[in-house]
Design an enzyme around this catalytic site. Structure first.
Site, PDB file in Angstrom:
ATOM      1  N   HIS A  94      10.725  13.191  31.762  1.00  0.00           N
ATOM      2  CA  HIS A  94      10.559  12.636  30.403  1.00  0.00           C
ATOM      3  C   HIS A  94      11.188  13.604  29.400  1.00  0.00           C
ATOM      4  O   HIS A  94      11.128  14.821  29.567  1.00  0.00           O
ATOM      5  CB  HIS A  94       9.065  12.437  30.103  1.00  0.00           C
ATOM      6  CG  HIS A  94       8.840  11.619  28.875  1.00  0.00           C
ATOM      7  ND1 HIS A  94       8.964  12.142  27.610  1.00  0.00           N
ATOM      8  CD2 HIS A  94       8.529  10.309  28.710  1.00  0.00           C
ATOM      9  CE1 HIS A  94       8.738  11.179  26.726  1.00  0.00           C
ATOM     10  NE2 HIS A  94       8.475  10.061  27.370  1.00  0.00           N
ATOM     11  N   GLU A  96      10.256  14.632  26.648  1.00  0.00           N
ATOM     12  CA  GLU A  96       9.326  15.634  26.092  1.00  0.00           C
ATOM     13  C   GLU A  96       9.153  16.792  27.063  1.00  0.00           C
ATOM     14  O   GLU A  96       8.992  17.943  26.642  1.00  0.00           O
ATOM     15  CB  GLU A  96       7.983  14.969  25.758  1.00  0.00           C
ATOM     16  CG  GLU A  96       8.125  14.041  24.554  1.00  0.00           C
ATOM     17  CD  GLU A  96       7.144  12.883  24.502  1.00  0.00           C
ATOM     18  OE1 GLU A  96       6.159  12.888  25.268  1.00  0.00           O
ATOM     19  OE2 GLU A  96       7.377  11.966  23.698  1.00  0.00           O
ATOM     20  N   GLY A 172       8.978   7.101  20.066  1.00  0.00           N
ATOM     21  CA  GLY A 172       7.926   7.412  19.109  1.00  0.00           C
ATOM     22  C   GLY A 172       8.392   7.374  17.661  1.00  0.00           C
ATOM     23  O   GLY A 172       7.684   7.834  16.763  1.00  0.00           O
TER      24      GLY A 172
HETATM   25  C1  PEP Z   1       7.740   7.164  25.958  1.00  0.00           C
HETATM   26  O1  PEP Z   1       6.956   8.038  25.712  1.00  0.00           O
HETATM   27  O2  PEP Z   1       8.253   7.143  27.072  1.00  0.00           O
HETATM   28  C2  PEP Z   1       8.047   6.174  24.930  1.00  0.00           C
HETATM   29  C3  PEP Z   1       9.022   5.346  25.142  1.00  0.00           C
HETATM   30  O3  PEP Z   1       7.273   6.197  23.786  1.00  0.00           O
HETATM   31  P1  PEP Z   1       7.236   5.079  22.623  1.00  0.00           P
HETATM   32  O4  PEP Z   1       7.122   3.742  23.305  1.00  0.00           O
HETATM   33  O5  PEP Z   1       6.024   5.412  21.812  1.00  0.00           O
HETATM   34  O6  PEP Z   1       8.510   5.199  21.865  1.00  0.00           O
END
Ligand code: PEP
Length: 249
Positions: A94, A96, A172
């Site tokens: 991911h 993050e 996000g």
């Molecule tokens: C994610 O965290 O993988 C994501 C896509 O978050 P969001 O849907 O909040 O953009």
């Protein structure tokens, strides 16, 4: 795993265990009975509780794991531990994790190997930052993430990978890629897999889109020929919005 429609929810570091159990049970009770594979990735602390309550219509994933099965790695969770709990899916790479925890392609390749060795199915995330998209470099950027993180695998191993294309600028932020931007990237990734493996491998792999998927944009995104579903952050934390997203297939 054959290509499927998939709605995967990534709860990140949110909810108490009791809130998580309640959302999970609501999704399981209220989801439409379509052919979509539905997966929830809660924080590690929630995994056992969700596994204990789960029925067959919602699966449970971990959000990360280490590449070793055991050892002096304070604070880490191993793929073998996940397997022993009955977890079948793990999200790796991911953005993050890549950004805040310095997870490199090389580290992710090790994690992928170890997760597959333990029989886990990997949801492998990739996606470009905004400056790369502005310079129109997204295809090369994401292709390199796949090449470095996955392309050492055999075609048989690749069958246990699902790709989640998540442009970082859309995660996000409330800003979603257009359905055409998502389709273009997914089609490109499928052709890149066909070039490096085979047309069959490319046809069989599920490629999810992630980045501000919501009930009001899911239908159009999931309607694209190369978009097999979504990896959903914020909108998976409310059972109503996530069950609406599941119903969009
Ligand atoms: C994610 O965290 O993988 C994501 C896509 O978050 P969001 O849907 O909040 O953009």
């Amino acid at each position: 795993m054959a290509r499927k429609n998939i709605a995967a929810g990534n709860w990140k570091m949110n909810t108490s265990v009791s809130e998580g159990v309640s959302i999970f049970n609501d999704i399981s009770t209220n989801r439409i009975d379509n052919d979509a594979l539905v997966i929830i990735a809660p924080p590690f602390t929630h995994l056992q509780s969700l596994i204990d309550q789960k029925k067959d219509n919602v699966e449970v994933a971990a959000q990360n794991c280490h590449f070793e099965n055991s050892g002096a790695f304070t604070g880490e969770i191993s793929p073998e531990m996940l397997k022993n709990m009955g977890i079948k899916y793990v999200i790796l790479g991911h953005s993050e994790r890549r950004e805040y925890f310095q997870e490199s392609d090389a580290l992710l390749a090790q994690k992928v190997n170890s997760a597959l060795d333990n029989g886990l199915h990997v949801i492998f995330c990739c996606g470009e930052p905004l400056e790369v998209r502005k310079a129109d470099g997204q295809n090369n950027f994401v292709a390199a993430q796949l090449k470095n993180g996955l392309f050492h695998l055999s075609e048989k191993q690749l069958a246990n990978i699902t790709i989640a294309y998540e442009p970082i600028w859309a995660i996000g932020t409330g800003e979603t890629a257009t359905s055409q931007q998502a389709q273009d990237m997914h089609a490109y990734l499928r052709s890149y897999i066909a070039e490096n493996y085979s047309q069959e491998a490319a046809n069989n792999i599920s490629i999810l889109y992630g980045g501000s998927v919501k009930p009001d944009n899911a239908k159009e995104l999931f309607g694209q020929p190369d978009v097999d579903g979504g990896l959903v952050g914020g909108a998976s934390l409310k059972s109503d919005s996530f069950t609406d997203i599941i119903a969009s297939f």
